[in-house]
Design an enzyme around this catalytic site. Sequence first.
Site, PDB file in Angstrom:
ATOM      1  CG  ASN A   8      43.369  49.409  47.386  1.00 23.45           C
ATOM      2  OD1 ASN A   8      43.883  50.434  47.730  1.00 23.45           O
ATOM      3  ND2 ASN A   8      43.237  48.771  46.710  1.00 23.45           N
ATOM      4  CD1 TRP A   9      43.623  50.124  54.811  1.00 23.81           C
ATOM      5  CD2 TRP A   9      43.514  51.900  55.358  1.00 23.81           C
ATOM      6  NE1 TRP A   9      44.138  50.308  55.766  1.00 23.81           N
ATOM      7  CE2 TRP A   9      43.762  51.100  56.325  1.00 23.81           C
ATOM      8  CE3 TRP A   9      43.349  53.754  56.443  1.00 23.81           C
ATOM      9  CZ2 TRP A   9      45.078  51.166  57.578  1.00 23.81           C
ATOM     10  CZ3 TRP A   9      43.468  53.621  57.260  1.00 23.81           C
ATOM     11  CH2 TRP A   9      44.563  52.554  57.862  1.00 23.81           C
ATOM     12  CE  LYS A  10      39.706  48.321  46.821  1.00 27.85           C
ATOM     13  NZ  LYS A  10      38.535  47.252  46.283  1.00 27.85           N
ATOM     14  CG  HIS A  93      42.815  49.090  42.031  1.00 23.87           C
ATOM     15  ND1 HIS A  93      41.252  48.702  41.590  1.00 23.87           N
ATOM     16  CD2 HIS A  93      42.938  48.172  42.852  1.00 23.87           C
ATOM     17  CE1 HIS A  93      40.686  48.499  42.950  1.00 23.87           C
ATOM     18  NE2 HIS A  93      41.644  47.392  43.702  1.00 23.87           N
ATOM     19  CD  GLU A  95      37.981  49.560  43.426  1.00 28.44           C
ATOM     20  OE1 GLU A  95      38.776  50.012  44.269  1.00 28.44           O
ATOM     21  OE2 GLU A  95      37.724  48.247  43.540  1.00 28.44           O
ATOM     22  CD  GLU A 160      43.326  43.309  43.320  1.00 24.39           C
ATOM     23  OE1 GLU A 160      43.861  43.271  44.200  1.00 24.39           O
ATOM     24  OE2 GLU A 160      43.244  45.030  42.719  1.00 24.39           O
ATOM     25  N   GLY A 166      35.943  42.801  46.246  1.00 25.48           N
ATOM     26  CA  GLY A 166      34.324  43.258  46.674  1.00 25.48           C
ATOM     27  C   GLY A 166      33.274  42.445  46.341  1.00 25.48           C
ATOM     28  CB  SER A 205      36.597  37.916  47.450  1.00 26.60           C
ATOM     29  OG  SER A 205      35.990  38.972  46.760  1.00 26.60           O
ATOM     30  N   GLY A 226      41.231  44.264  50.144  1.00 28.80           N
ATOM     31  CA  GLY A 226      40.654  45.520  49.862  1.00 28.80           C
ATOM     32  C   GLY A 226      39.942  45.293  51.617  1.00 28.80           C
ATOM     33  N   GLY A 227      38.864  45.273  50.998  1.00 31.71           N
ATOM     34  CA  GLY A 227      37.142  45.068  52.487  1.00 31.71           C
ATOM     35  C   GLY A 227      38.106  44.664  53.889  1.00 31.71           C
TER      36      GLY A 227
HETATM   37  P1  PGA Z   1      38.847  42.967  47.912  1.00 29.50           P
HETATM   38  O1  PGA Z   1      39.683  44.162  47.259  1.00 29.50           O
HETATM   39  O2  PGA Z   1      39.786  42.545  49.104  1.00 29.50           O
HETATM   40  O3  PGA Z   1      37.666  44.385  48.870  1.00 29.50           O
HETATM   41  O4  PGA Z   1      38.025  42.145  47.370  1.00 29.50           O
HETATM   42  C1  PGA Z   1      40.580  44.245  46.142  1.00 29.50           C
HETATM   43  C2  PGA Z   1      41.511  45.344  46.048  1.00 29.50           C
HETATM   44  O5  PGA Z   1      40.420  45.850  44.792  1.00 29.50           O
HETATM   45  O6  PGA Z   1      42.721  45.550  45.959  1.00 29.50           O
END
Ligand code: PGA
Length: 244
Positions: A8-10, A93, A95, A160, A166, A205, A226-227
Amino acid sequence: MRGLVAGNWKMNGDTAGALQMAVAVREAAPALACDLLICPPATLLHTLANALVGTTVAVGGQDCHANAKGAHTGDISAAMLHDAGAGWVILGHSERRADHGETDALVRAKTVTATSAGLSAIVCVGETESQRVAGEQIAVVGAQLAGSLQDGFEGVIAYEPVWAIGTGRTPTEADVAAMHAFIRGQLTQRFGAAGSAMRILYGGSVKPSNAAALLNLPEVGGALVGGASLQAADFLAIASAVRG
Ligand code: PGA
């Protein structure tokens, strides 16, 4: 079922980076024991999908509107994602739930629209830190599952914990295993055999150093990353940690 590692590149990435990622995953995918999915920003979907034609690597959106079309300035429909080359979409998600006030009912409406447009949905659930401290995580995730999935749901669940996204912090292996066992029970109870075969991803993470421990736990069917999905080396190291 084969594991799934989804990136997930956000709100990150550009055309040059997407093309570099395509080259890296195209080479690595055949040797992996899991499926790969990349969810870039919508602006990069078409470019990435085109660059991955002929590979097994799928692309997906990060959200879609609950309606099939209409007067919704700035929004993107499930059919548009599909038209751009997406086979998947991430829905609910944390976010989106936090930044855009998305409720379980809205997420459920989106899963219906996404499915009708031919997309597979990854529906995200997870408790906040205060909910975990209060011992409410099972109740919270149970309510999210009940409210966010439509009858006949056939997609993927991503657990999650919000406090792990993050932050570099993750739940213990025992806590991940316990939550995934709970989710499996809920899915089987509601969807029968389909629920016992559904993939349940862990997200929050995930990085190369913890991937092997987290992703080979019982009932963990892969990762939503994500990251660490922004760099091909890290993303592929995580995918390599999934055993067949
Ligand atoms: P993260 O994000 O790996 O940067 O913690 C995961 C996500 O939000 O899907």
